[in-house]
Design a protein around this motif. Structure first.
Motif, PDB file in Angstrom:
ATOM      1  N   UNK A   1       0.872  -1.347   0.141  1.00 18.96           N
ATOM      2  CA  UNK A   1       0.007   0.025  -0.017  1.00 18.96           C
ATOM      3  C   UNK A   1       0.853   1.296  -0.190  1.00 18.96           C
ATOM      4  N   UNK A   2       0.379   2.255  -0.575  1.00 23.68           N
ATOM      5  CA  UNK A   2       1.344   3.574  -0.753  1.00 23.68           C
ATOM      6  C   UNK A   2       0.264   4.408  -0.415  1.00 23.68           C
ATOM      7  N   UNK A   3       0.799   5.658   0.430  1.00 20.09           N
ATOM      8  CA  UNK A   3      -0.002   6.629   0.980  1.00 20.09           C
ATOM      9  C   UNK A   3       0.727   7.876   0.175  1.00 20.09           C
ATOM     10  N   UNK A   4      -0.276   8.496  -0.489  1.00 20.16           N
ATOM     11  CA  UNK A   4       0.390   9.806  -1.378  1.00 20.16           C
ATOM     12  C   UNK A   4      -0.333  11.025  -0.682  1.00 20.16           C
ATOM     13  N   UNK A   5       0.733  12.089  -0.955  1.00 20.97           N
ATOM     14  CA  UNK A   5       0.100  13.595  -0.535  1.00 20.97           C
ATOM     15  C   UNK A   5      -0.659  14.046  -1.408  1.00 20.97           C
ATOM     16  N   UNK A   8       0.471  14.255  -4.915  1.00 19.96           N
ATOM     17  CA  UNK A   8       0.619  12.883  -5.844  1.00 19.96           C
ATOM     18  C   UNK A   8       2.189  12.542  -5.192  1.00 19.96           C
ATOM     19  N   UNK A   9       2.932  12.957  -4.143  1.00 22.01           N
ATOM     20  CA  UNK A   9       4.134  12.196  -3.897  1.00 22.01           C
ATOM     21  C   UNK A   9       3.907  11.214  -2.923  1.00 22.01           C
ATOM     22  N   UNK A  10       4.569   9.957  -3.081  1.00 19.95           N
ATOM     23  CA  UNK A  10       4.398   9.120  -2.161  1.00 19.95           C
ATOM     24  C   UNK A  10       5.237   9.365  -0.936  1.00 19.95           C
ATOM     25  N   UNK A  11       4.538   9.378   0.253  1.00 21.98           N
ATOM     26  CA  UNK A  11       5.027   9.636   1.391  1.00 21.98           C
ATOM     27  C   UNK A  11       4.994   8.467   2.374  1.00 21.98           C
TER      28      UNK A  11
END
Length: 80
Positions: A1-5, A8-11
């Motif tokens: 899972x990726x969480x984005x700002x 659209x930057x992966x944080x």
């Protein structure tokens, strides 16, 4: 899972695993006398876990969450 700002930057990225059932104990005696579930876990340990590990490593997650059943087997007798 990726969480984005919002930009659209992966944080943050992470992987959740469970029910891996790594079986590190060698079979005692003839493998046909090993309980069926143990034979399945031995097969999984040899054939699936290396591929799962390779995929997870390739994802380079920030952290990994294991929900349980990582290692098959238990201690029936207290360690002396």
């Amino acid at each position: 899972m990726k969480i984005y700002s919002k930009d659209d930057d992966c944080i943050l990225s992470f992987v959740v695993t469970g029910d891996m059932h790594y079986y590190g104990q060698p079979a005692k005696g003839n493998i046909s006398s090993t309980p069926p579930y143990s034979r399945i876990y031995m097969w999984t340990t040899k054939n699936l876990i290396p591929e799962i590990s390779r995929v997870i490593k390739g994802l380079c997650p920030d952290f990994i969450v294991c929900t349980g059943d990582a290692v098959e087997g238990q201690i029936d007798q207290p360690v002396k």
